[in-house]
Structures are given as C-alpha cells and as structure tokens.
Design a protein around this motif. Structure first.
Motif, PDB file in Angstrom:
ATOM      1  N   HIS A  99       0.304  12.624  -9.060  1.00  0.00           N
ATOM      2  CA  HIS A  99      -0.571  13.771  -8.883  1.00  0.00           C
ATOM      3  C   HIS A  99       0.072  14.992  -8.244  1.00  0.00           C
ATOM      4  CE1 HIS A  99      -3.893  11.295 -10.090  1.00  0.00           C
ATOM      5  NE2 HIS A  99      -3.667  10.432  -9.133  1.00  0.00           N
ATOM      6  N   TRP A 100       1.130  14.783  -7.492  1.00  0.00           N
ATOM      7  CA  TRP A 100       1.676  15.916  -6.732  1.00  0.00           C
ATOM      8  C   TRP A 100       3.125  16.156  -7.077  1.00  0.00           C
ATOM      9  CZ3 TRP A 100      -2.416  18.134  -5.395  1.00  0.00           C
ATOM     10  CH2 TRP A 100      -3.524  17.419  -4.984  1.00  0.00           C
ATOM     11  N   PHE A 127       0.823  -1.216   0.000  1.00  0.00           N
ATOM     12  CA  PHE A 127       0.000   0.000   0.000  1.00  0.00           C
ATOM     13  C   PHE A 127       0.853   1.261   0.000  1.00  0.00           C
ATOM     14  CE2 PHE A 127      -3.904  -1.815  -0.216  1.00  0.00           C
ATOM     15  CZ  PHE A 127      -4.354  -2.539   0.873  1.00  0.00           C
ATOM     16  N   HIS A 129       0.793   4.274  -2.578  1.00  0.00           N
ATOM     17  CA  HIS A 129       0.608   5.648  -2.090  1.00  0.00           C
ATOM     18  C   HIS A 129       1.640   6.582  -2.701  1.00  0.00           C
ATOM     19  CE1 HIS A 129       0.161   8.933   0.825  1.00  0.00           C
ATOM     20  NE2 HIS A 129       1.443   8.814   1.106  1.00  0.00           N
ATOM     21  N   GLU A 176       3.803   1.714  -1.287  1.00  0.00           N
ATOM     22  CA  GLU A 176       4.373   1.974  -2.622  1.00  0.00           C
ATOM     23  C   GLU A 176       3.310   2.520  -3.566  1.00  0.00           C
ATOM     24  OE1 GLU A 176       7.803  -1.300  -1.828  1.00  0.00           O
ATOM     25  OE2 GLU A 176       5.846  -1.871  -2.653  1.00  0.00           O
ATOM     26  N   ARG A 227       1.111   7.194  -6.380  1.00  0.00           N
ATOM     27  CA  ARG A 227       0.031   8.170  -6.587  1.00  0.00           C
ATOM     28  C   ARG A 227       0.552   9.580  -6.411  1.00  0.00           C
ATOM     29  NH1 ARG A 227      -3.621   4.732  -3.876  1.00  0.00           N
ATOM     30  NH2 ARG A 227      -3.376   5.772  -1.898  1.00  0.00           N
ATOM     31  N   TRP A 228       1.357   9.754  -5.397  1.00  0.00           N
ATOM     32  CA  TRP A 228       1.922  11.080  -5.167  1.00  0.00           C
ATOM     33  C   TRP A 228       2.734  11.530  -6.378  1.00  0.00           C
ATOM     34  CZ3 TRP A 228       2.550  14.463  -0.763  1.00  0.00           C
ATOM     35  CH2 TRP A 228       1.604  14.206   0.228  1.00  0.00           C
TER      36      TRP A 228
END
Lengths: 172, 172
Positions: free
Chosen positions: B16-17, B5, B9, B7, B12-13
């Motif tokens: 998107h960020w 989870f 996470h 990795e 995703r960062w």
DNA sequence: GACGAATATTTCGCTGGCGAACTACTTTGA
DNA sequence: TCAAAGTAGTTCGCCAGCGAAATATTCGTC
C-alpha cells in the motif's frame, strides 16, 4: 569498555538485592528493551509535535493508516488495534474529526456502525510525521551493521512470536 | 515458515505504501520492538493487579526500589526516573502514602525537600509483584538459547547506548 | 546582610481515558 | 415471526496526569 545504564542497573541489583532471584542476561535485555521503548515513545512525541498533533492523534491516525484497509476502519477495530477502550476511541475520533483529519460515515450495511476514513489532510499530516519518525528509527538502527540488524531481527522474531501468541495470562 | 505479525505488517506496507521510503529490516525491528513493549506493558499490568496495586503504584514503587539508594529518593528524583511530572508524582505519592507503602519525611538539610522511603509493607508488595513479573520475562526470554540471549544483549546494548546518549532531538 | 534567581513540592483547572450504563440496532433460536 | 441475547458507538462520572502558578526555601552575588 564503560558500563551502559543496563549494566549499572544489574550491578546495583547484585549489590542490593542478592536475595532476589534473577538472571543477569534476562534482566539486562529487559532493561535495555525498556530504554528502547522510551526512545520510541520520545520519537513519537517529537514527530507528533513537529506536525502540530497530540500524541494520541498521531497514534490513532497511524493505527488507521497501517491497516489492511489503509485509512479505513470501524471505531471498534481501531480501538482494538490501538489497545484503547471503545469510549476512549470515541473521544479520540471526536478530536480528529474536529480537526478535519478523519470523517465518520454511517455504514450502509449496519446502522449501529460507522466507517472511519482518513481525509486527504489526515493522510498528508500522517506522512509528514512518519518521515520524521523514520529518521529517528534510522538513527537508532544505524548503530548496527546490516548483518547485525538481520541477526537482531531473527532474535526479535522469536521473542515477538512468543509475545504475540502467549501474552501474559490474564487474571480470573 | 509462516509470517509473523511484523512480516505481515511490512508486506502490507509494500502493498500500500510503495512511495513511502523505508527499510524492511528497520521497519521489522521497530514493529517487533513495539510488540515486545506491549508484552511488557501487559505483564506489568498483570503483576500489579495480582498484588492489588494499580499500575502507577507498582511503577512508582519499582522506580523507588531500583535506585542506587534502594527505597529512598526525593519526589523530584522519582519524577525524573519515572518520566512523570512533579505534579503527577505528588499525586502518585499521595496514593502510596495513603496505602501505607511509602512514607514522606521532611529533609533534615533542606526544608523545601522531603524524603520518600518505602515501608516494610511497600517492599514486600513490590517483591511479590517482581516475582510474577520475573516469571513473565523468563517465559519470554526462554524462547532464546543462552548463546542467542548473549548475542541479543550485545546488539541491544549498541542500540540502548544510542537511545540513551542521543535521544530524539527536542523541538525548540 | 539583602536580594534576585533558582529549586522543591503542592495546588488548581483542565484533559485523555476508563468502566459502566445507555440507546439503537442486528443476530439467533424457538 | 418474535423475543431474547448480543453488538456498536456514545454518554457520564470519575481518575491519573499535565502545565502553570503558588508557596516556601536555598543559594550565590553584591
């Protein structure tokens, strides 16, 4: 080398609870994890206060922003991700909406549902709090070398997989 | 090897960020620590429920029992150790006293103070809950070899020392 | 010995969150 | 097509904990 709090804790256990079965290394690790938990809790509290948010407001915005669909979710999805009841999440969203940090929109496809969306103000305030929180994490992890941090992650990964895939069994 | 989870996470960062500055390894470690925090929170909840205690009752008994003076403390000492306000601790002690798990005794040396002491029933119920909690910790830490656990503790120790000695700065 | 400052615990009003129930809506199966 | 079952979000009464204030006591200084 002087004992850290965890070692003092385990020594006390040895002194007083010689009939309680426990493994020193496991108890040390568990105790230290709880100390890190407190550090993280305090850093969240400080980051939230620094931008004028309550902890639950920051936590809810954070849960919203780190989703697969950043800044967009349903109340149920948010409640699950934040480990909060649906009723509790309703209250949290009331507060965030009132502060102009999120907006609620009826779902176009399901009249039971609403869509939660972070506002521009919400995203901005979340970013501010994240910067401060990031500083606190850097300060903490800076105690380790790059190689040590990689090793820590390899070990934490093994534990996190167990934690996520085999949570403590629920009661009947 | 499939991503855990944490990795997912971090990926995703990255998606998107991309403008939010963060170090992958720090973010992975932070996220994994929060997963372990949840596991520990759930195991406390289960252990308390198994012996018919509420979480705050178990936590207060536990804080009392692991002291230097096991089973004996003042309300103020307990409040500090448990990171709860004095008012909150008063309420907790009310509940435990009513359940016969602790008793309050006026201090012989300071009439402002009272001495909190775990009763025989309190110690017994705490031990029961501790056994179950111990099982959950064993199950978690069993994911590591003895050598890995020692390595983990060496790294956690470094972090715990920073966490305890340099907590996040309080706001003015 | 008196008094102001500090401390220990409790009380009070308020808040965030809970479980259960409610309302509105969607899905399923006959 | 329709009724039953299930779901989404909210409301309600209650509870644990908070900050501030109150009460009682201790301590240090003059």
């Amino acid at each position: 080398m002087a004992e850290d709090f965890a070692e003092q804790h385990v020594a006390r256990w040895r002194d007083h609870w010689i009939d309680v079965e426990f493994d020193d290394e496991i108890e040390l690790a568990t105790f230290r994890l709880s100390r890190l938990t407190k550090y993280q809790k305090d850093s969240v509290k400080n980051a939230a206060a620094a931008v004028g948010l309550q902890v639950f407001e920051y936590q809810t915005l954070h849960t919203l922003m780190i989703r697969d669909t950043p800044g967009i979710a349903s109340p149920r999805e948010l409640a699950e991700a934040a480990d909060v009841s649906p009723a509790g999440m309703t209250g949290r969203l009331d507060s965030l909406e009132k502060a102009g940090l999120i907006k609620r929109t009826p779902s176009p496809t399901d009249r039971r549902s609403i869509i939660i969306e972070a506002t521009t103000a919400g995203v901005a305030i979340w970013r501010q709090a994240m910067r401060q929180r990031g500083e606190a994490e850097k300060r903490l992890m800076g105690a380790l070398s790059a190689k040590e941090l990689t090793t820590l992650n390899r070990l934490l990964r093994k534990l996190a997989v167990v934690a996520d895939e085999h949570p403590p069994p629920n009661l009947p």
